[in-house]
Design a protein around this motif. Sequence first.
Motif, mmCIF file in Angstrom:
data_model
loop_
_atom_site.group_PDB
_atom_site.id
_atom_site.type_symbol
_atom_site.label_atom_id
_atom_site.label_comp_id
_atom_site.label_asym_id
_atom_site.label_seq_id
_atom_site.Cartn_x
_atom_site.Cartn_y
_atom_site.Cartn_z
ATOM 1 N N PHE A 1 50.380 14.444 -37.810
ATOM 2 C CA PHE A 1 49.274 15.107 -38.509
ATOM 3 C C PHE A 1 48.121 15.444 -37.572
ATOM 4 O O PHE A 1 47.408 16.418 -37.795
ATOM 5 N N ALA A 2 47.938 14.663 -36.529
ATOM 6 C CA ALA A 2 46.887 14.982 -35.554
ATOM 7 C C ALA A 2 47.176 16.318 -34.875
ATOM 8 O O ALA A 2 46.281 17.157 -34.725
ATOM 9 N N GLY A 3 48.425 16.519 -34.485
ATOM 10 C CA GLY A 3 48.801 17.794 -33.873
ATOM 11 C C GLY A 3 48.717 18.943 -34.847
ATOM 12 O O GLY A 3 48.280 20.038 -34.508
ATOM 13 N N ALA A 4 49.125 18.690 -36.090
ATOM 14 C CA ALA A 4 49.081 19.751 -37.100
ATOM 15 C C ALA A 4 47.649 20.166 -37.395
ATOM 16 O O ALA A 4 47.345 21.358 -37.483
ATOM 17 N N ALA B 1 54.659 18.892 -32.032
ATOM 18 C CA ALA B 1 53.975 18.588 -30.763
ATOM 19 C C ALA B 1 53.178 17.294 -30.858
ATOM 20 O O ALA B 1 53.183 16.491 -29.922
ATOM 21 N N GLY B 2 52.497 17.084 -31.975
ATOM 22 C CA GLY B 2 51.735 15.846 -32.154
ATOM 23 C C GLY B 2 52.629 14.622 -32.150
ATOM 24 O O GLY B 2 52.283 13.583 -31.594
ATOM 25 N N PHE C 1 50.966 24.330 -38.476
ATOM 26 C CA PHE C 1 51.152 23.045 -39.149
ATOM 27 C C PHE C 1 52.451 22.376 -38.716
ATOM 28 O O PHE C 1 52.449 21.214 -38.292
ATOM 29 N N PHE C 2 53.561 23.111 -38.806
ATOM 30 C CA PHE C 2 54.852 22.499 -38.470
ATOM 31 C C PHE C 2 55.045 22.344 -36.961
ATOM 32 O O PHE C 2 55.500 21.308 -36.486
ATOM 33 N N CYS D 1 54.978 25.868 -31.695
ATOM 34 C CA CYS D 1 54.164 26.552 -32.709
ATOM 35 C C CYS D 1 54.662 27.961 -32.995
ATOM 36 O O CYS D 1 54.815 28.357 -34.161
ATOM 37 N N PHE D 2 54.927 28.744 -31.962
ATOM 38 C CA PHE D 2 55.325 30.127 -32.189
ATOM 39 C C PHE D 2 56.757 30.236 -32.693
ATOM 40 O O PHE D 2 57.101 31.191 -33.393
ATOM 41 N N SER D 3 57.615 29.275 -32.371
ATOM 42 C CA SER D 3 58.960 29.268 -32.958
ATOM 43 C C SER D 3 58.873 29.014 -34.455
ATOM 44 O O SER D 3 59.542 29.688 -35.252
ATOM 45 N N MET D 4 58.056 28.062 -34.842
ATOM 46 C CA MET D 4 57.868 27.792 -36.264
ATOM 47 C C MET D 4 57.180 28.972 -36.965
ATOM 48 O O MET D 4 57.485 29.286 -38.110
#
Length: 163
Positions: free
Chosen positions: A123-126, A114-115, A108-109, A60-63
């Motif tokens: 989409f569940a992870g996003a 991760a999802g 989102f990405f 998440c933080f890389s994105m």
Amino acid sequence: MAEKLIDDGLALLDHLAARVTASAVTGLGGGAAFATYKGYPIPKTSLSASLSCALVSTACFSMERLAFGVITRGAEQLSNDDNSDSSAIKSTTHSNNVVYASHALGGFFGGGIAGFLFQGHPFAGAFLLTPLMLCAGTMELKVEEYRTERLRQFVQDDNGRNS
């Protein structure tokens, strides 16, 4: 030029490392609490949860950092085209909007990555991680606001003592 590039890279790495470390420590505590509640082995469960949190936060933080770089580079190029005084006034509003936008895109990405890796449903992870990343963005803005206010108070106190 090369030194600035290295400094920017190290600042980016420091930004990521601080957030991933905080997530890993949170996962360690959450995993230990979960293991205690369920009666599972505490070291194995807490380390597993800590590693999972570190992997998710890295995605998440890389994105988020990638999105932040793209948004700020685009905004710089647009502001170079517009040299009016109003663009300087809008910079503080843009910085808050950029933080929220980059965290939303990162959630989102990164959540999609991760999802997909953990459940096979991107989409569940996003959808799960986008609101959490927006909360992280809000906390970052609050901490920055607090730092700025404290620095202003220190400067005022120092000027009061010297005069």
